[in-house]
Design an enzyme around this catalytic site. Sequence first.
Site, mmCIF file in Angstrom:
data_model
loop_
_atom_site.group_PDB
_atom_site.id
_atom_site.type_symbol
_atom_site.label_atom_id
_atom_site.label_comp_id
_atom_site.label_asym_id
_atom_site.label_seq_id
_atom_site.Cartn_x
_atom_site.Cartn_y
_atom_site.Cartn_z
ATOM 1 N N ASP A 23 0.812 -1.211 0.000
ATOM 2 C CA ASP A 23 0.000 0.000 0.000
ATOM 3 C C ASP A 23 0.850 1.268 0.000
ATOM 4 O OD1 ASP A 23 -2.409 -1.237 -0.108
ATOM 5 O OD2 ASP A 23 -2.956 -0.928 1.987
ATOM 6 N N LYS A 80 -3.627 3.358 -2.456
ATOM 7 C CA LYS A 80 -4.890 4.076 -2.603
ATOM 8 C C LYS A 80 -4.811 5.395 -1.859
ATOM 9 C CE LYS A 80 -7.187 0.565 -0.904
ATOM 10 N NZ LYS A 80 -6.211 -0.503 -0.972
ATOM 11 N N MET A 88 -7.918 9.113 8.467
ATOM 12 C CA MET A 88 -8.215 9.666 7.135
ATOM 13 C C MET A 88 -9.195 10.834 7.219
ATOM 14 S SD MET A 88 -8.640 5.910 5.340
ATOM 15 C CE MET A 88 -9.668 5.347 6.719
#
Length: 479
Positions: free
Chosen positions: A248, A270, A383
């Site tokens: 990732d 991502k 996030m």
Amino acid sequence: MDRFPVFLDLHNRQCLVVGGGKVAERKVDSLLKAGAVVTLIAPDITTEMGIIISGQRVQHHARPFADSDIDRQFLVIAATNNPSVNAHIASLADARNIPVNVVDDASVGNFIIPSVVDRSPVMIAVSTGGASPVLARQLRMKLETMIPPQCGELAGITEEYRDIVKKHLPEAQRKTFWEQALKGPFAELVYAGHVEDARRLLDEMLASYPNGQTMGEVYLVGAGPGDPDLLTFKALRLMQQADVMVYDRLVSKSILDMANQRAERIYVGKEKASHAVPQDQINDLLVKLAKQGKRVLRLKGGDPFIFGRGGEEIETLAENGVPFQVVPGITAASGCSSYAGIPLTHRDYAQSCTFATGHLKDGSIDLNWAQLSQPNQTVVFYMGLTGIEVISQQLQAFGRSGDTPAALVEQGTTRNQRVHIGTIATLPQLVKDSGVRAPTLTIVGEVVNLHSKLHWYEPQRHVIASEFSLDHPVAPVEV
């Protein structure tokens, strides 16, 4: 090679130890574990030595050493605090061709005792030839972290199957068969304690070898929040044996460098509105690679089961019959708060802690704001930078005071860590003024006030192997 390494069978052998202090304790204990019959010569012994020899095959003579003590001994260890006595014992033993070790003086005896990793029947001895015992111990400790405790059991099973494999396979195929077995799911089942499942798998492999397609395995590994020292032993071991690494965006370069350098690397990072590979294609990719017989490392920042989509991935693996393991990692909330000196719970300020995502699967931030706004708790948003204005507004709208302390921990646990302190009301402006970038964790609650007193981590003093990088090359992927 200055010294010839050798492992001695000491079962029922007569061995002599002269000395009753701390060093002698370790020698006697090791000899007894190896099955030796020990004679101990020492006027006085430590309390611990008394415990070690109690009920064991040890004859203790509470007197000084006599020359005749060396008669009929297979091996001798001189461990007194008198160098002249040790040298005399060594000369007597050497004259009779008896192996003799003199503690703390390799030049006097004719053999040395190495630092040992014991995974019986697997034994690993580390020696510096007496030049640096401390270095030998440090090297042994590193090996301890790399070799699973069940390695000995694995060796025992392979010994059971040696004759069976000989009957089933010609000599030219045996080495390849064992190489495949010992680096694949069979070995991992033993390490996980599933011995009977491991035996069944080994039987299946043997029955279909070499024409059968061996199924690979997926290792879903949490890489932690950034600092390589926070990896678990198991994570590091699996990283170093993988054939393919699927990783990732939030995995630091210093952690990637610790994985098998020969492994194929596939970047599937991502970030908001920009996915190198969509999640459903990642799921299918893992299945495809495993069915090719490969050991697949799925490396994720933080913990794979805390906002890491690990559940979605192993659900697909389970549906397709692909073996997998999940290795937890230190989640960002725990790692970043610790390195920022912000305890997530504290008896005076917060009796509970809630983890929340800054955006849902559909991109919204439709959370249970009433629950998140309750007092006496810490709330950690993952996030949450993009939706920081909504977070600030909704917490206040549902009753949390705008003066409630809040912190932004940017690139936590790495050498680039920055901690920005504000309040719920000032969070949006704090993001604009500080220029903070992802990955950043948002912590809300009175525990943030403890940062000024408890912060301990100074990034400039904790330089890790290389810069934390968010710019990984994208490898072409076919799914």
